[in-house]
Write a protein that holds these residues in place. Structure first.
Motif, short mmCIF file in Angstrom:
data_model
loop_
_atom_site.label_atom_id
_atom_site.label_comp_id
_atom_site.label_asym_id
_atom_site.label_seq_id
_atom_site.Cartn_x
_atom_site.Cartn_y
_atom_site.Cartn_z
N ASP A 387 0.84 -1.20 0.00
CA ASP A 387 0.00 0.00 0.00
C ASP A 387 0.87 1.25 0.00
O ASP A 387 0.76 2.12 -0.88
CB ASP A 387 -0.92 -0.03 1.22
CG ASP A 387 -1.91 1.13 1.23
OD1 ASP A 387 -2.05 1.82 0.20
OD2 ASP A 387 -2.56 1.35 2.28
N TYR A 388 1.78 1.34 0.96
CA TYR A 388 2.56 2.58 1.10
C TYR A 388 3.77 2.63 0.17
O TYR A 388 4.12 3.72 -0.31
CB TYR A 388 2.99 2.75 2.56
CG TYR A 388 1.83 3.05 3.46
CD1 TYR A 388 1.11 4.25 3.33
CD2 TYR A 388 1.42 2.15 4.44
CE1 TYR A 388 0.02 4.52 4.15
CE2 TYR A 388 0.34 2.42 5.26
CZ TYR A 388 -0.36 3.61 5.11
OH TYR A 388 -1.44 3.88 5.92
N LYS A 391 2.54 3.95 -3.02
CA LYS A 391 2.32 5.40 -2.97
C LYS A 391 3.65 6.16 -3.12
O LYS A 391 3.68 7.26 -3.69
CB LYS A 391 1.62 5.77 -1.67
CG LYS A 391 0.16 5.32 -1.63
CD LYS A 391 -0.50 5.60 -0.29
CE LYS A 391 -1.96 5.13 -0.31
NZ LYS A 391 -2.62 5.30 0.99
N MET A 397 3.14 9.87 -2.01
CA MET A 397 3.82 10.15 -0.75
C MET A 397 5.32 10.14 -1.02
O MET A 397 5.79 9.50 -1.96
CB MET A 397 3.50 9.10 0.32
CG MET A 397 2.04 8.90 0.63
SD MET A 397 1.77 7.54 1.83
CE MET A 397 2.24 8.33 3.36
N ALA A 402 6.08 7.38 3.48
CA ALA A 402 5.58 6.01 3.33
C ALA A 402 6.14 5.10 4.41
O ALA A 402 5.41 4.29 5.00
CB ALA A 402 5.95 5.48 1.94
N ALA A 405 4.52 5.78 7.68
CA ALA A 405 3.16 5.24 7.70
C ALA A 405 3.18 3.73 7.91
O ALA A 405 2.32 3.18 8.61
CB ALA A 405 2.45 5.58 6.39
N ILE A 406 4.16 3.05 7.31
CA ILE A 406 4.29 1.61 7.53
C ILE A 406 4.55 1.34 9.00
O ILE A 406 3.90 0.47 9.62
CB ILE A 406 5.43 1.03 6.67
CG1 ILE A 406 5.02 1.03 5.19
CG2 ILE A 406 5.79 -0.39 7.11
CD1 ILE A 406 6.14 0.67 4.24
#
Length: 416
Positions: A387-388, A391, A397, A402, A405-406
């Protein structure tokens, strides 16, 4: 006298039928696994009077819908799954129904993958096969480009350099594809030094993880990896890169041993092979895994379901399954004795040997792979990474954002 014998025989058959049960088996297959299991089941059915109702489904059904069925109380009796530890709360403990000592002897290495994180010695599932990740290479492309393939022990950077030349010489749009999941991503990350945990607590973003993330995003930016791969997927969705290898878009596909049968059957216009897992400063990283057959504690026929799984797990049947599906057996006795793969092609046999060696390298140099496979929330993490990272690839991102966020999402999953 003959009448009483006949009457006793009829009563025995009547009693046998009255006690018979039907169990539902939800099964997915990469190639012919469910077909072979169904063939094997007829022996058990004939000897017990019970029946197995097979429902063959796509992998996405098992991956995305089975847990909802379990929560809703509408689960089958038995299923073939890959989220081994994540569904533990729903498993039937087979221990009261089987020879636990024999199971420990034959499957002791994989039994922990099905258990709760601590203090659990239950027997919950039969590991149908061991799988391991690694690269498939289009040999014809390398030959046509006049490029020598890196030898065993080469790094991912070595392979990237070789693939760049193949891409340039043949005018390819890209060179390397990888299935969109952290399960495939993890092996190279381990090679770059990622540990994925510290003292049993998942901590993904260390220096090794960051190093590979930067490399991976860079491969996309330069076009070494295709836009039809990771960037074409959204959120946590899995995306299989096999079509990009099958149609000649890329010269290498980072996937796993479960693709051997598919490629052997469907690739007819070029030569291909499995190569040893690339290495790095962190070792030679590959993710072990595989599928297992489990029974659920909601089954109305627990003893029957347990009897069926115990039947499948026996050495003769486990060996038959491995030989006829072209898989690496998880039965430790058979691993030592060897499996006769005479029924498969030379390419599949050689590929199985290479994948088995990859699993051994990972066990020795990147043991965190085996820890992560047994971690009960690994499936949640499998979705977070693509997902990240995607991005970061698409520019939605920055890489720093990223990775942060992970870290945050993994911490949240641990706390759940």
């Amino acid at each position: 006298m003959r009448k009483s014998i006949l009457l006793a025989s009829l009563l025995a058959v009547s009693s046998f039928s009255a006690n018979a049960a039907e169990i539902k088996f939800v099964c997915y297959q990469d190639a012919n696994e469910c077909d072979v299991l169904e063939q094997m089941s007829s022996v058990w059915e004939n000897s017990t009077g019970n029946t197995v109702n097979f429902e063959v489904v796509g992998y996405d059904v098992v991956r995305d819908q089975l847990e909802n069925q379990l929560e809703a109380g509408s689960a089958p009796d038995v299923a073939r799954i890959t989220n081994l530890g994540g569904l533990n709360q729903y498993y039937l403990d087979l221990t009261p129904y089987v020879d636990a000592g024999a199971w420990e002897t034959n499957y002791g290495a994989t039994l922990p993958w099905y258990r709760k994180p601590s203090g659990d010695n239950g027997i919950y599932g039969w590991q149908t096969q061991l799988t391991v990740t690694g690269p498939y290479v289009n040999v014809t492309m390398f030959e046509d480009a006049g490029v020598d393939m890196p030898e065993e022990g080469a790094t991912w950077d070595d392979w990237a350099d070789a693939l760049r030349v193949v891409k340039s010489e043949l005018g390819l749009t890209s060179g390397l594809a990888m299935d969109r999941t952290a399960h495939r991503w993890a092996g190279p990350a381990f090679s770059y030094g990622a540990k994925f945990h510290e003292n049993g607590v998942p901590i993904l973003v260390d220096q090794g993880f960051r190093d590979f993330a930067e490399t991976f995003v860079g491969w996309h930016e330069e076009g070494l990896m295709p836009a039809e791969g990771w960037p074409a997927g959204g959120g946590t969705a899995y995306r299989n890169a096999a079509p990009l290898f099958l149609d000649g878009t890329v010269a290498m596909h980072m996937s796993g041993s479960w693709m051997l049968g598919n490629y052997d059957a469907n690739i007819t216009d070029f030569e291909w092979k499995v190569v040893p897992i690339p290495c790095g400063t962190g070792g030679c990283g590959a993710m072990p895994g595989g599928s297992g057959v489990v029974a659920f504690n909601s089954s109305k026929h627990p003893e029957v379901a347990a009897s069926y799984i115990d039947f499948l797990s026996q050495a003769g049947r486990a060996g038959y399954f491995a030989a006829n599906t072209g898989n690496i057996t998880a039965h430790q006795g058979l691993q030592k004795a060897g499996i006769d793969y005479s029924g498969v092609s030379q390419r599949v046999s050689e590929g199985l040997s290479t994948f088995a060696a990859n699993a051994g390298k990972a066990a020795e140099s990147t043991p965190q792979a085996y820890w992560f496979q047994g971690y009960n929330k690994n499936f949640a993490i499998y979705g977070i990474v693509p997902d990240y990272i995607t991005k970061a690839i698409t520019g939605e991102m920055s890489l720093d954002e990223a990775l942060a966020a992970i870290d945050a999402d993994v911490a949240a999953k641990i706390a759940e």
